[in-house]
Design a protein around this motif. Structure first.
Motif: not given
Length: 136
Positions: A111-135
């Motif tokens: 869906h359109p609200e789920q997609v983003g730019t390549v940069q937004e995707q990269s930023e989310y991936h970095s955020k996800w990696i950082k979030s695993l430190g607290s798991v």
């Protein structure tokens, strides 16, 4: 060579289908065609890499692919990238490791609200990696 039909979106031109073709050998060559923006071609070491390069070209004209490879929360594992033609990608959730149940086809519609730019995707991936430190 495989041909896939994928929707694309542009605020000015709306939603339309385009054709994506790709080769089955390295370097992977991917072409995307539409009457609205012509034909664009990129190469990469993996299908994900070549599609990211194409997405950057499309973004310059305001176009977004409406498929899983363009979702902000989607990213392949290193193994998926090494497999070159792997058409699978993980849907990531912050604070949670990727699981087998999170794997989807890269060309599955998003869906359109789920997609983003390549940069937004990269930023989310970095955020996800950082979030695993607290798991635990």
């Amino acid at each position: 060579m495989e041909v896939i039909s994928v929707p694309v979106l542009n605020e000015l031109h709306g939603k339309h289908n385009c054709s994506i073709t790709y080769t089955s050998h390295r370097p992977i060559e991917v072409s995307i065609s539409s009457p609205h923006f012509g034909t664009l071609t990129e190469t990469g070491d993996s299908l994900f890499d070549a599609l990211a390069k194409l997405r950057l070209q499309l973004e310059k004209s305001g176009w977004l692919l409406l498929c899983n490879v363009a979702r902000r929360d989607a990213y392949p594992s290193q193994m998926m990238i090494q497999m070159a033609l792997c058409r699978k990608i993980y849907l990531l959730k912050c604070g949670m490791p990727a699981r087998r149940d999170d794997i989807v086809d890269i060309f599955g519609e998003a869906h359109p609200e789920q997609v983003g730019t390549v940069q937004e995707q990269s930023e989310y991936h970095s955020k996800w990696i950082k979030s695993l430190g607290s798991v635990e």
